[in-house]
Design an enzyme around this catalytic site. Sequence first.
Site, PDB file in Angstrom:
ATOM      1  N   ASP A  90       0.815  -1.211   0.000  1.00  0.00           N
ATOM      2  CA  ASP A  90       0.000   0.000   0.000  1.00  0.00           C
ATOM      3  C   ASP A  90       0.849   1.262   0.000  1.00  0.00           C
ATOM      4  OD1 ASP A  90      -2.642   1.213   0.130  1.00  0.00           O
ATOM      5  OD2 ASP A  90      -2.086   1.836   2.152  1.00  0.00           O
ATOM      6  N   MET A  96      -8.181   5.605   2.713  1.00  0.00           N
ATOM      7  CA  MET A  96      -8.298   6.783   1.854  1.00  0.00           C
ATOM      8  C   MET A  96      -7.032   7.075   1.065  1.00  0.00           C
ATOM      9  SD  MET A  96     -11.371   7.865   2.197  1.00  0.00           S
ATOM     10  CE  MET A  96     -11.192   9.446   1.382  1.00  0.00           C
ATOM     11  N   ARG A  97      -5.973   6.266   1.259  1.00  0.00           N
ATOM     12  CA  ARG A  97      -4.737   6.564   0.549  1.00  0.00           C
ATOM     13  C   ARG A  97      -4.917   6.471  -0.959  1.00  0.00           C
ATOM     14  NH1 ARG A  97      -1.251   3.672   3.314  1.00  0.00           N
ATOM     15  NH2 ARG A  97      -0.442   5.411   4.511  1.00  0.00           N
ATOM     16  N   ALA A  98      -5.757   5.544  -1.413  1.00  0.00           N
ATOM     17  CA  ALA A  98      -5.967   5.392  -2.853  1.00  0.00           C
ATOM     18  C   ALA A  98      -6.557   6.657  -3.456  1.00  0.00           C
ATOM     19  CB  ALA A  98      -6.875   4.198  -3.118  1.00  0.00           C
TER      20      ALA A  98
END
Length: 666
Positions: free
Chosen positions: A193, A274-276
Amino acid sequence: MSTPFPFTAVVGQDDLRLALLLNAVSPAVGGVLVRGEKGTAKSTAVRALSALLPEVAVVPGCRFSCDPAAPDPSCPDGPHEPGQGTSRASRMVELPVGASEDRLVGALDIERALAEGVKAFEPGLLADAHRGILYVDEVNLLHDHLVDLLLDAAAMGASYVEREGVSVRHASKFLLVGTMNPEEGELRPQLLDRFGLTVEVAASREPDQRVEVVRRRLSYDDDPVGFAARWEHEEAAVRQRIVAARELLPSVRLGDGALRQIAATCAAFEVDGMRADIVMARTATALAAWAGRTDVLAEDVRQAALLALPHRRRRNPFDAPGLDEDKLDETLEEFGGEGDEEPDPDGPGGGGGQPPSGPPDDGPRADGDSGARPEAGDGGEPQASGAGAGEQSAARASEPFRTKVLSVPGLGDGVAGRRSRARTEHGRTTGARRPRGALTKLHLAATVQAAAPHQRARGRSGRGLVVRRDDLRQATREGREGNLVLFVVDASGSMAARQRMSAVKGAVLSLLLDAYQRRDKVGLVTFRGSAAEIALPPTSSVDAAAARLETLPTGGRTPLAAGLLRAHEVLRVERLRDPARRPLVVLVTDGRATGGPEPVALAGRAARLFAAQGVASVVVDCESGPVRLGLAGQLAGELGGTAVTLDELRADSIAGLVKDVQRRAA
């Protein structure tokens, strides 16, 4: 210093080059993970990128590359006064897979720290990579403790080095680029990730493009300097375009329509966290800047999704990464915002998502097999061709389940993992010893105890403890190791009942999933008919084992002895290659042995070879029906292991299995 292969001379691999260039434009994108088979220019392209990056301004003499405009107030070489600095080329620092912790984060001189109270610190690779590129080839083979350090540095933008109360901190913000061959195992989800983008690469199947690859490589090998000079014009053009895109980047507008598309896409593909969304937004903005535009368009959002989401979507570890592009297009169309206009193909924004390419780079690229996979095992009929006598088509595996931990008894010295007890560099401290080679983990109490009786003889007069190298003690630690889990699967006719084989495959798939999570190597031996074969040599790729299991046919007699002897040979060879990694044999069978003279006696003698060498083993008893012969249990006794039924293999059913394995092996 050798001349790198020019970035613009790389043939094809458009997605790879684009992902690298977007990170050059906006380092906040978060790096690139390059997945693909060997020999596909992964490392070549990454190493070539550093030559295109703009120079970096640094404080003169600072070992930690502080920015003269905003120096790090806690820099170990500081404090620095803001002012004019010097420029140097951007660095690409390579992290070897087998690097030590001290090589990565740096090391303190423990002897001086104890005796003089001086923080004598030698920077590591994380300091060298600050404001540059940290490149890890074969990143999926990186040891877990190094992965943990990378995760900490990537999350905090700083590296912390602590040794028994002595602490040093320095800034460490870098562009993380990794390459890997999926056949050798997958990455931990946490590290996966952390990569902003991911790219799948494959060798082209187009003859003309392959010819051009060979032609350019041979030309470069003959005269690297001359070859690079011929591409200098193209390199300079890309370098200028990167600088222009960086200057334009703050002016790019990410409208509400594009943001809605980004949020809807991430939700549609069920990505975690929420990183995407953030990475997609930064990538789409960088794409617009690379195209020379100040507005983010729908095509930028689509390209950003293809680069940022495949490794983040929620999936089974054995599923191949990727996105359903039809679903992506439907989502973008449904949530298309007003004002997101299509670009003019003849205007400055046309084709902005494509990297620079030379004339030979326009051929199609192989993206792998896109054909539909036939449904196997629905009818149970013999295969029309290529099947042996009595062979049946492959049965589907039942749903996997969580299994209890099967561990190897005793205390090992293998590579770090999560299965069996072992002496490791990381874990709980269990004692102290004299260091063999470089000191890595100081046992402070034992060191002080060793030095204390000699203080008067050494003329101690002040408060400091007089410490000599002979006093230093290495901390011994106990953690967990990864093992070689060798699956020996009976694929004979007695196992071929469709419901039984489906359950067997489901059980093996469950154990494979457990091996994936515990960082084991796995191998697969199957036996049926008149012989045994190595379906998969020992590897770190659990995915490959699952794929072989899926297509495993059944039928014929049960050459149990042949299967055991082939497994014994696999262990013998692997012991020479990796002597520290202890094996665990998982034999999946109903215990029957047929074919050839005295098959039962031969199987017993083969099993006793494992017992004589102390190899840990578990027999998964696949016998079913109201009448049970108990052959698998007898075989487990010959192996010196333990037997467990398919039902008992589940986590909530075999609480005592590990204790049984250890007791029988004692």
